[in-house]
Design an enzyme around this catalytic site. Structure first.
Site, PDB file in Angstrom:
ATOM      1  N   HIS A 217     -11.544  -6.679  -6.920  1.00  0.00           N
ATOM      2  CA  HIS A 217     -10.791  -5.514  -6.426  1.00  0.00           C
ATOM      3  C   HIS A 217     -11.687  -4.288  -6.516  1.00  0.00           C
ATOM      4  O   HIS A 217     -11.210  -3.164  -6.663  1.00  0.00           O
ATOM      5  CB  HIS A 217      -9.530  -5.269  -7.250  1.00  0.00           C
ATOM      6  CG  HIS A 217      -8.709  -6.495  -7.462  1.00  0.00           C
ATOM      7  ND1 HIS A 217      -8.881  -7.324  -8.531  1.00  0.00           N
ATOM      8  CD2 HIS A 217      -7.718  -7.034  -6.719  1.00  0.00           C
ATOM      9  CE1 HIS A 217      -8.026  -8.330  -8.447  1.00  0.00           C
ATOM     10  NE2 HIS A 217      -7.309  -8.175  -7.354  1.00  0.00           N
ATOM     11  N   HIS A 399      -1.610   2.596  -6.200  1.00  0.00           N
ATOM     12  CA  HIS A 399      -0.470   3.060  -6.994  1.00  0.00           C
ATOM     13  C   HIS A 399       0.619   3.682  -6.112  1.00  0.00           C
ATOM     14  O   HIS A 399       1.818   3.429  -6.315  1.00  0.00           O
ATOM     15  CB  HIS A 399      -0.927   4.056  -8.060  1.00  0.00           C
ATOM     16  CG  HIS A 399       0.168   4.415  -9.005  1.00  0.00           C
ATOM     17  ND1 HIS A 399       0.749   3.492  -9.848  1.00  0.00           N
ATOM     18  CD2 HIS A 399       0.840   5.577  -9.214  1.00  0.00           C
ATOM     19  CE1 HIS A 399       1.710   4.080 -10.539  1.00  0.00           C
ATOM     20  NE2 HIS A 399       1.784   5.339 -10.172  1.00  0.00           N
ATOM     21  N   GLY A 400       0.196   4.486  -5.120  1.00  0.00           N
ATOM     22  CA  GLY A 400       1.174   5.131  -4.234  1.00  0.00           C
ATOM     23  C   GLY A 400       1.935   4.101  -3.422  1.00  0.00           C
ATOM     24  O   GLY A 400       3.163   4.166  -3.313  1.00  0.00           O
ATOM     25  N   ILE A 401       1.205   3.121  -2.887  1.00  0.00           N
ATOM     26  CA  ILE A 401       1.848   2.087  -2.054  1.00  0.00           C
ATOM     27  C   ILE A 401       2.853   1.304  -2.894  1.00  0.00           C
ATOM     28  O   ILE A 401       3.981   1.058  -2.487  1.00  0.00           O
ATOM     29  CB  ILE A 401       0.790   1.083  -1.500  1.00  0.00           C
ATOM     30  CG1 ILE A 401      -0.307   1.794  -0.724  1.00  0.00           C
ATOM     31  CG2 ILE A 401       1.440   0.013  -0.649  1.00  0.00           C
ATOM     32  CD1 ILE A 401      -1.469   0.896  -0.326  1.00  0.00           C
ATOM     33  N   GLY A 402       2.435   0.924  -4.098  1.00  0.00           N
ATOM     34  CA  GLY A 402       3.313   0.126  -4.966  1.00  0.00           C
ATOM     35  C   GLY A 402       4.538   0.913  -5.390  1.00  0.00           C
ATOM     36  O   GLY A 402       5.659   0.399  -5.371  1.00  0.00           O
ATOM     37  N   THR A 442       1.272  -3.743 -12.038  1.00  0.00           N
ATOM     38  CA  THR A 442       1.577  -3.297 -13.393  1.00  0.00           C
ATOM     39  C   THR A 442       2.738  -2.316 -13.386  1.00  0.00           C
ATOM     40  O   THR A 442       3.689  -2.440 -14.166  1.00  0.00           O
ATOM     41  CB  THR A 442       0.345  -2.600 -14.006  1.00  0.00           C
ATOM     42  OG1 THR A 442      -0.782  -3.439 -13.821  1.00  0.00           O
ATOM     43  CG2 THR A 442       0.545  -2.317 -15.474  1.00  0.00           C
ATOM     44  N   GLY A 556      -0.258   6.634 -13.075  1.00  0.00           N
ATOM     45  CA  GLY A 556       1.107   6.296 -13.500  1.00  0.00           C
ATOM     46  C   GLY A 556       1.748   7.429 -14.278  1.00  0.00           C
ATOM     47  O   GLY A 556       2.970   7.639 -14.204  1.00  0.00           O
TER      48      GLY A 556
HETATM   49  N1  ADP Z   1      -0.024  -1.654 -20.514  1.00  0.00           N
HETATM   50  C1  ADP Z   1       0.500  -0.638 -19.868  1.00  0.00           C
HETATM   51  N2  ADP Z   1       1.610  -0.032 -20.332  1.00  0.00           N
HETATM   52  C2  ADP Z   1       2.160   1.014 -19.684  1.00  0.00           C
HETATM   53  N3  ADP Z   1       1.663   1.493 -18.520  1.00  0.00           N
HETATM   54  C3  ADP Z   1       0.584   0.911 -18.018  1.00  0.00           C
HETATM   55  C4  ADP Z   1      -0.069  -0.164 -18.642  1.00  0.00           C
HETATM   56  N4  ADP Z   1      -1.143  -0.517 -17.888  1.00  0.00           N
HETATM   57  C5  ADP Z   1      -1.150   0.322 -16.834  1.00  0.00           C
HETATM   58  N5  ADP Z   1      -0.118   1.168 -16.904  1.00  0.00           N
HETATM   59  C6  ADP Z   1       0.249   2.209 -15.962  1.00  0.00           C
HETATM   60  O1  ADP Z   1       0.276   1.613 -14.679  1.00  0.00           O
HETATM   61  C7  ADP Z   1      -0.425   2.457 -13.775  1.00  0.00           C
HETATM   62  C8  ADP Z   1      -1.043   1.627 -12.669  1.00  0.00           C
HETATM   63  O2  ADP Z   1      -0.033   1.021 -11.940  1.00  0.00           O
HETATM   64  P1  ADP Z   1      -0.405   0.121 -10.672  1.00  0.00           P
HETATM   65  O3  ADP Z   1      -1.061   0.964  -9.667  1.00  0.00           O
HETATM   66  O4  ADP Z   1       0.773  -0.663 -10.298  1.00  0.00           O
HETATM   67  O5  ADP Z   1      -1.481  -0.817 -11.371  1.00  0.00           O
HETATM   68  P2  ADP Z   1      -2.277  -2.078 -10.885  1.00  0.00           P
HETATM   69  O6  ADP Z   1      -2.632  -1.836  -9.449  1.00  0.00           O
HETATM   70  O7  ADP Z   1      -3.447  -2.084 -11.816  1.00  0.00           O
HETATM   71  O8  ADP Z   1      -1.372  -3.247 -11.101  1.00  0.00           O
HETATM   72  C9  ADP Z   1      -1.453   3.145 -14.599  1.00  0.00           C
HETATM   73  O9  ADP Z   1      -1.817   4.373 -14.022  1.00  0.00           O
HETATM   74  C10 ADP Z   1      -0.761   3.328 -15.950  1.00  0.00           C
HETATM   75  O10 ADP Z   1      -0.030   4.534 -16.022  1.00  0.00           O
HETATM   76  O1  LIG Z   2      -4.758  -7.331  -8.191  1.00  0.00           O
HETATM   77  C1  LIG Z   2      -4.180  -8.294  -8.555  1.00  0.00           C
HETATM   78  C2  LIG Z   2      -3.268  -8.295  -9.690  1.00  0.00           C
HETATM   79  O2  LIG Z   2      -3.600  -7.271 -10.555  1.00  0.00           O
HETATM   80  P1  LIG Z   2      -2.690  -5.995 -10.831  1.00  0.00           P
HETATM   81  O3  LIG Z   2      -2.944  -5.777 -12.266  1.00  0.00           O
HETATM   82  O4  LIG Z   2      -1.282  -6.286 -10.463  1.00  0.00           O
HETATM   83  O5  LIG Z   2      -3.241  -4.908  -9.943  1.00  0.00           O
HETATM   84  C3  LIG Z   2      -4.267  -9.528  -7.844  1.00  0.00           C
HETATM   85  O6  LIG Z   2      -4.918  -9.354  -6.649  1.00  0.00           O
HETATM   86  C4  LIG Z   2      -4.889 -10.661  -8.584  1.00  0.00           C
HETATM   87  O7  LIG Z   2      -3.824 -11.486  -8.868  1.00  0.00           O
END
Ligand code: ADP
Ligand SMILES: O=C(COP(=O)(O)O)[C@@H](O)CO
Length: 583
Positions: A217, A399-402, A442, A556
Site C-alpha cells: 500500500h 481515510h476520507g473515503i472510508g 481500521t 482519525g
Molecule cells: N489501534 C487503534 N486504535 C484507535 N484508533 C486507531 C488505531 N489505529 C489507527 N487508528 C485510527 O484510525 C485512523 C486510520 O483509519 P483508516 O484510514 O480507516 O485506517 P487504515 O486505512 O489504516 O485501515 C488513524 O488516523 C487513527 O486515528
Molecule cells: O489495506 C488493507 C487492510 O489494511 P487496513 O489496515 O484496513 O488499511 C488490505 O488491502 C490488506 O488486507
C-alpha cells in the site's frame, strides 16, 4: 494509472461481480465476498481468507478446491468488516471449524479478531492467523509487527491442503503457523499506484529509483537506490532473504526451498522471467535445492510497478502440502477430482433487519440522535477530500473515503431503524453495524465500537441523564483502547476521544447542561486533534512513517474532532428550549 472504471466508488463491487461471472465454475458471490461454487468435504475445517481489494489474485482468485473455501473482500485497500467475514465463514463452515487467514494489517487484525469472537459465540470453533512474511516491515525481533504479502499464498495453500486431508482445526492452525514461520518475502517498487478515479498516484517513487522493501500500500521501504540490472536485483533479493534464515534452518546450503517471484502490478511477465533467471542461478550458487518455482502475479498492489521474492523453507510436511492438488481461478496445482457444483438454491438469503422494543421516551431520543448522525454524515462528506489528504501524508490516503462510506451507511441505517420504531440504543447500534460493515478498515472497526458502546450504555428504556451520556462516552473511550490497544499519545483518535469524554464529564459535574458541556468538550477535542501533529505514531499504518507524520495531525483524530463539533452544532436546533436529549 487505472484506465477503465465506471463510478470509482462502485469499482470493487463491480470487479467482484465480473470476477464471479467469469469464474462461475469455481466461485460464487455471497454476502461479504466469494465462496467455492463446488461442494466441499463435510466435517473438514474451512479456510476463510481475505483482505482489501486491489491485490488480485489475493484474495478471491485463491478460492477453489484445495485452496480457500471463501474470501471476505473489503473495499480498495481496506480490510473487510467483521460482518462480511462472519457471513463468508458461516456460509462455508463444514462443521469442523474455521481458520481465518489474512495479512497482518491493523484493519484486518481488528475485523478478523472481532469476527472470530462472534463466530465462537455462535458455536463455530474458529482460529486465526495474521501472516507476517515481509521482512522489510519490522526487525527479526518484532516479527509479529511484520506485514503479510506474497507469502500469504504459502500459508493459505498449505493450511487448505491440511484441511482437505481432514486435519483438525488445531492441526490446521499449527500448519499455518509453521508455514508462516518458514516463509520470508522482500519486495521492491519502481513506481506507485493510482486508485480508480484518482488524478494522482497514492504514492511515488522518484524516476529511475527503486524503493527496496516497499509495502503493497506504498508503505516505505528500507532504502532508496538507483534501479539496478535484473541480475543485480535478483542477487540483492536472494542475499537479503538468505541473511535471515528462519529458526530450524541452520544454513542455506543443502536446504530445500520453494520460491515465488511475484509481480506487483505492472511489471511484465517477460521482465519477471528475466529476473527469475538470475534468482534461480543465485539460489543454485548458494547450494539451495529449489523444490518449486512460481513466477507470476499472486499478491499485487493495483498498478504498482514492482516485484517481490518469497522463499519458503520446506520440511517434509510443508513440501507435501504445497504440492497437494488445488484448483482455483488464479492458482492450480496437479489435478483435482472435480467436485460437483453447488445447487443454485444453496445461496443464502439476506438476514431480515429487526429492531428491539423501546419506550416512547427512548424513541423520542432516537429521533434526536438521527438528526445528529445526519449532521455528522454531512460534515464527513464535506471534508472527505481533506481527510484523505491528511491520511496520505503518513497513511494510505483512504481515510476520507472510508469515513464517508461509513457515515453514509450509518445515517441511512439509523433513519431506517428510527422509522421502524427503534429506541436510542438500537438506532446507535444499527448505525454502528452499518458503519463498521460498509467502511471496513481500521476506522470502520473503531467507529463500530464507539457507536455500539454508546448504544449499549444508553439503551432503549429511560431518557438518559447528562451524566449517563458522559459516562457512555467514557465507556466508549475505554472500549476503543481495549479493542484497538492504542494508548493516549500513540497518535490515534484516542488522543481526542479520551480528553473529550473527560472534559464532558468534568463540565457536567461542574453544573453545565449537556449542550454547554458538549460545546466546551468539543473545543477541547479540536485543540487535541491539532496537537496530534506533535506526536509520533506508535501504532497503525502511520507507524513506519514516523518522520513524515511529525508536523501533521492524525487523520482519525481530525475526523473525530470534526464530528464532535458538527454534532455540537445540532444542540440549539434540536433543543430550542435547551437540552432535551437528556433529563
Ligand atoms: N489501534 C487503534 N486504535 C484507535 N484508533 C486507531 C488505531 N489505529 C489507527 N487508528 C485510527 O484510525 C485512523 C486510520 O483509519 P483508516 O484510514 O480507516 O485506517 P487504515 O486505512 O489504516 O485501515 C488513524 O488516523 C487513527 O486515528
Ligand atoms: O489495506 C488493507 C487492510 O489494511 P487496513 O489496515 O484496513 O488499511 C488490505 O488491502 C490488506 O488486507
Amino acid at each position: 494509472m487505472t484506465w477503465l472504471f465506471n463510478n470509482p466508488s462502485e469499482f470493487a463491487k463491480e470487479m467482484i461481480s465480473g470476477f464471479v461471472s467469469a469464474n462461475a465454475s469455481m466461485v460464487r458471490q455471497v454476502s461479504g465476498g466469494v465462496v467455492r461454487n463446488t461442494a466441499s468435504k463435510p466435517d473438514t475445517v474451512a479456510i476463510v481468507i481475505g483482505g482489501g481489494s486491489g491485490h488480485y489474485p489475493a484474495f478471491a482468485g485463491l478460492v477453489g478446491q484445495g485452496l480457500a473455501h471463501g474470501a471476505a473482500m473489503g473495499n480498495l485497500f481496506a480490510s473487510p468488516s467483521a460482518q462480511q467475514i462472519c457471513s463468508v465463514a458461516k456460509t462455508v463452515n463444514q462443521g469442523a471449524g474455521v481458520l481465518l487467514a489474512f495479512g497482518n494489517y491493523a484493519g484486518d487484525v481488528l475485523h478478523f479478531g472481532l469476527a472470530r469472537e462472534r463466530l465462537i459465540s455462535e458455536g463455530i470453533p474458529c482460529e486465526l492467523i495474521a501472516i507476517t512474511d515481509d521482512i522489510s516491515s519490522a526487525s527479526a525481533d518484532e516479527i509479529h509487527k511484520r506485514r503479510g504479502v506474497a507469502g500469504d499464498l504459502v500459508v493459505f495453500k498449505t493450511a487448505a491442503a491440511a484441511a482437505e486431508q481432514g486435519a483438525t482445526l488445531a492441526e490446521v492452525l499449527a500448519v499455518a503457523q509453521m508455514a508462516n514461520q518458514r516463509t520470508r518475502t522482500i519486495g521492491v517498487a519502481f513506481s506507485g499506484c493510482t486508485l480508480p478515479g484518482a488524478d494522482h498516484p497514492l504514492f511515488n517513487v522518484p524516476q529511475g529509483r527503486m524503493e527496496f522493501g516497499m509495502g503493497i500500500h506504498g508503505e516505505p521501504g528500507i532504502r532508496e537506490l538507483a534501479i539496478p540490472t535484473a541480475d543485480e536485483l535478483a542477487a540483492m533479493l536472494v542475499d537479503k532473504l538468505l541473511a535471515e534464515l528462519p529458526a530450524g534452518i541452520s544454513r542455506a546450503k543443502g536446504a530445500r526451498a520453494g520460491a515465488i517471484l511475484n509481480g506487483l502490478g505492472s511489471v511484465k511477465y517477460e521482465e519477471l522471467f528475466v529476473v527469475w533467471h538470475g534468482v534461480a542461478r543465485r539460489l543454485q550458487e548458494h547450494g539451495i535445492t529449489l523444490v518449486d518455482s512460481q513466477v507470476g502475479e499472486f499478491v499485487t498492489s493495483f498498478d504498482m510497478a514492482g516485484l517481490s521474492l518469497t522463499l519458503f523453507w520446506c520440511n517434509q510436511q510443508l513440501e507435501a502440502l504445497w504440492f497437494a492438488p488445488a484448483y482455483s481461478p488464479a492458482f492450480k496445482v496437479g489435478s483435482v477430482i472435480k467436485a460437483p457444483l453447488l445447487a443454485t438454491e444453496d445461496i443464502e438469503a439476506p438476514a431480515e433487519e429487526s429492531v428491539a422494543a423501546a419506550t416512547p421516551e427512548s424513541q423520542a431520543v432516537a429521533g434526536q440522535i438521527v438528526i445528529m448522525i445526519e449532521r455528522l454524515a454531512e460534515a464527513v462528506i464535506k471534508n472527505a477530500d481533506e481527510l484523505g489528504r491528511i491520511d496520505a501524508i503518513a497513511g494510505d490516503g483512504d481515510h476520507g473515503i472510508g469515513m464517508e462510506r461509513g457515515a453514509r451507511a450509518a445515517r441511512d441505517r439509523a433513519q431506517r431503524a428510527f422509522q421502524q420504531g427503534a429506541g436510542a440504543g438500537t438506532v446507535l447500534q444499527h448505525a454502528a453495524d452499518a458503519w463498521a460493515d460498509q467502511a471496513g478498515g481500521t476506522s470502520g472497526a473503531i467507529w463500530g465500537v464507539i457507536l455500539n458502546t454508546l448504544g449499549t450504555a444508553i439503551g432503549n428504556q429511560e431518557k438518559p441523564t447528562a451524566n449517563a451520556i458522559a459516562q457512555a462516552f467514557s465507556q466508549a473511550s475505554h472500549g476503543v483502547m481495549h479493542f484497538g490497544k492504542a494508548k493516549p499519545g500513540d497518535k490515534t483518535l484516542v488522543d481526542v476521544l479520551l480528553p473529550f469524554s473527560e472534559e464532558l464529564t468534568l463540565q457536567i459535574e461542574q453544573g453545565h447542561d449537556l449542550a454547554a458541556a458538549w460545546q466546551l468538550a468539543a473545543r477541547k477535542a479540536e485543540l487535541c486533534a491539532r496537537a496530534t501533529a506533535q506526536l509520533v505514531p506508535k501504532i497503525g499504518r502511520a507507524r513506519p512513517l514516523a518522520a513524515r507524520s511529525l508536523g501533521s495531525p492524525d487523520a482519525g483524530a481530525v475526523s473525530l474532532s470534526l464530528i464532535l463539533n458538527a454534532v455540537g452544532e445540532t444542540f440549539p436546533a434540536v433543543h430550542p428550549q435547551g437540552d432535551t436529549l437528556c433529563l
